[in-house]
Scaffold this motif. Sequence first.
Motif, PDB file in Angstrom:
ATOM      1  N   LEU A 121       0.833  -1.206   0.000  1.00 56.51           N
ATOM      2  CA  LEU A 121       0.000   0.000   0.000  1.00 56.51           C
ATOM      3  C   LEU A 121       0.868   1.257   0.000  1.00 56.51           C
ATOM      4  N   PRO A 122       0.432   2.304  -0.687  1.00 51.11           N
ATOM      5  CA  PRO A 122       1.179   3.564  -0.631  1.00 51.11           C
ATOM      6  C   PRO A 122       1.303   4.046   0.807  1.00 51.11           C
ATOM      7  N   PRO A 123       2.389   4.729   1.151  1.00 52.48           N
ATOM      8  CA  PRO A 123       2.590   5.195   2.532  1.00 52.48           C
ATOM      9  C   PRO A 123       1.441   6.039   3.064  1.00 52.48           C
ATOM     10  N   GLN A 124       0.787   6.769   2.185  1.00 52.81           N
ATOM     11  CA  GLN A 124      -0.305   7.639   2.629  1.00 52.81           C
ATOM     12  C   GLN A 124      -1.611   6.888   2.852  1.00 52.81           C
ATOM     13  N   VAL A 125      -1.614   5.555   2.614  1.00 49.90           N
ATOM     14  CA  VAL A 125      -2.822   4.748   2.828  1.00 49.90           C
ATOM     15  C   VAL A 125      -2.472   3.573   3.745  1.00 49.90           C
ATOM     16  N   PRO A 126      -2.191   3.843   5.006  1.00 49.96           N
ATOM     17  CA  PRO A 126      -1.945   2.721   5.924  1.00 49.96           C
ATOM     18  C   PRO A 126      -3.259   2.061   6.323  1.00 49.96           C
ATOM     19  N   VAL A 127      -3.167   0.850   6.855  1.00 48.84           N
ATOM     20  CA  VAL A 127      -4.353   0.196   7.403  1.00 48.84           C
ATOM     21  C   VAL A 127      -4.601   0.751   8.800  1.00 48.84           C
ATOM     22  N   THR A 128      -5.776   1.309   9.013  1.00 47.13           N
ATOM     23  CA  THR A 128      -6.180   1.766  10.340  1.00 47.13           C
ATOM     24  C   THR A 128      -6.770   0.574  11.083  1.00 47.13           C
ATOM     25  N   VAL A 129      -6.076   0.123  12.107  1.00 48.83           N
ATOM     26  CA  VAL A 129      -6.503  -1.081  12.823  1.00 48.83           C
ATOM     27  C   VAL A 129      -7.535  -0.682  13.871  1.00 48.83           C
ATOM     28  N   ALA A 130      -8.777  -0.989  13.591  1.00 52.42           N
ATOM     29  CA  ALA A 130      -9.877  -0.611  14.488  1.00 52.42           C
ATOM     30  C   ALA A 130     -11.161  -1.267  14.005  1.00 52.42           C
ATOM     31  N   LYS A 131     -12.166  -1.214  14.866  1.00 47.47           N
ATOM     32  CA  LYS A 131     -13.514  -1.612  14.490  1.00 47.47           C
ATOM     33  C   LYS A 131     -14.380  -0.363  14.385  1.00 47.47           C
ATOM     34  N   VAL A 132     -15.368  -0.444  13.535  1.00 42.32           N
ATOM     35  CA  VAL A 132     -16.313   0.666  13.412  1.00 42.32           C
ATOM     36  C   VAL A 132     -17.333   0.542  14.537  1.00 42.32           C
ATOM     37  N   ALA A 133     -17.368   1.536  15.402  1.00 46.46           N
ATOM     38  CA  ALA A 133     -18.298   1.529  16.532  1.00 46.46           C
ATOM     39  C   ALA A 133     -19.610   2.226  16.196  1.00 46.46           C
ATOM     40  N   GLU A 134     -19.509   3.233  15.318  1.00 49.28           N
ATOM     41  CA  GLU A 134     -20.714   3.983  14.947  1.00 49.28           C
ATOM     42  C   GLU A 134     -20.551   4.484  13.518  1.00 49.28           C
ATOM     43  N   VAL A 135     -21.617   4.425  12.743  1.00 41.90           N
ATOM     44  CA  VAL A 135     -21.564   4.907  11.366  1.00 41.90           C
ATOM     45  C   VAL A 135     -22.833   5.682  11.050  1.00 41.90           C
ATOM     46  N   THR A 136     -22.646   6.838  10.428  1.00 44.08           N
ATOM     47  CA  THR A 136     -23.769   7.654   9.988  1.00 44.08           C
ATOM     48  C   THR A 136     -23.558   7.987   8.523  1.00 44.08           C
TER      49      THR A 136
END
Length: 404
Positions: A121-136
């Motif tokens: 992946l390009p350096p500016q697109v790292p994987v954000t390690v997390a779960k989605v807790a809320e989505v709107t």
Amino acid sequence: MSSQKEPETPAGNAEPTTVDVAIVGAGLAGTTLAMLLGRDGRKVALIDPHQTHPDEFRAEKLGTGQGRLFEKLGLDSIVLPLMTPMDDIHVFRLGQLFARERRVEYGFSYGALINGLRAALPPQVPVTVAKVAEVTTGPDKQRLVLNTGAIIEARLLVVATGHSEAVRRAIGVRRIEESKGHSLSIGFDLAIPPSECGFQAVTCFASRPEDRMAYISVFPIGGVMRANMFGYRQANEPWTKAFRKNPQKMLCEMMPEIAAQCGNFKVSGPVEIRPIDLTRTEGHRRDGVVFIGDAFCTTCPTPGVGITRVMADVDQLYSVHIPRWLETPGMAADKICAFYDDPVKVATDEDGMRVSYYARSITTGTGLEWRMRRLRNNTARQLMIIGRKIRHFGQRPAAVAKMQ
């Protein structure tokens, strides 16, 4: 508008991160789309619960045409080094050698493939390690609150979570089961190494409809001979339990024509079993969010079209729709629906469903139509085998005379 909240979400006033596209799910669809958009300078957030994709039994082989899909998107230089090529495939039908196909296919471990893509992946697109807790979601802005407390705001939300249901439910999209328990995929390693196997790769179709098996494919992944078998059984039925307990015995009885060359099917390691449901999405035509790959629909792996369908989604989104959507304000449902109505996507999804049902019916169908189709197909194949044997027999005296 839709939301999901988890009690463990930390409180806080984090400053939102603003991006063009937020992608939830860093599997094949999500990671390749993020890579392509990032290369083009788009601001992308790629979110997944795992830093490293875990090992799992999913797609493990692709053909020449599927390889070209990665080449079209400029990903072949990343993907192909993660795979084991093969170009000599022995095909057995009716208990006999039916064809020897000289075409390129590739074996791979799904987890290793995804982790290799993530590493590129390009350096500016790292994987954000997390779960989605809320989505709107809405016609102008999509807002994600992660379980780390971070907030991401995006013009477009792409859901590429595969079979995971949490984000789908949060948005209010339902998965409809078209054919529950449609098929069964079985994977295992053979004890014999590639250097000692009698075939570089082999595909053997089951001879008896009562076995309810379509075929077994044996191929190399690195220094291991891997076997994938596809059939129409249930995961909890006695046959499946007996196979898990003693696969060698059952395979030698079912496919004796290739047993000796495959180390008499001695198995190394566990037998992995994955039940397959055919599903589709309902309620997906909404503002701000698009579902792709298995998050949109699932098909049967037996015909081998799953990667084609996933990469077609990525290609059409990246090459056609997202650039158009980002050119003008807003992200209302009428924009999003252009993707779902895209003739390429529609045709690819419909073909995936069609061949999924056909593969099952031609293997196990008990109606007169399917019995007659099997008889017709097998008669034609038997005549082809006999014709080849006659041709080879006729060539031998001429070959001997030439040598003399």
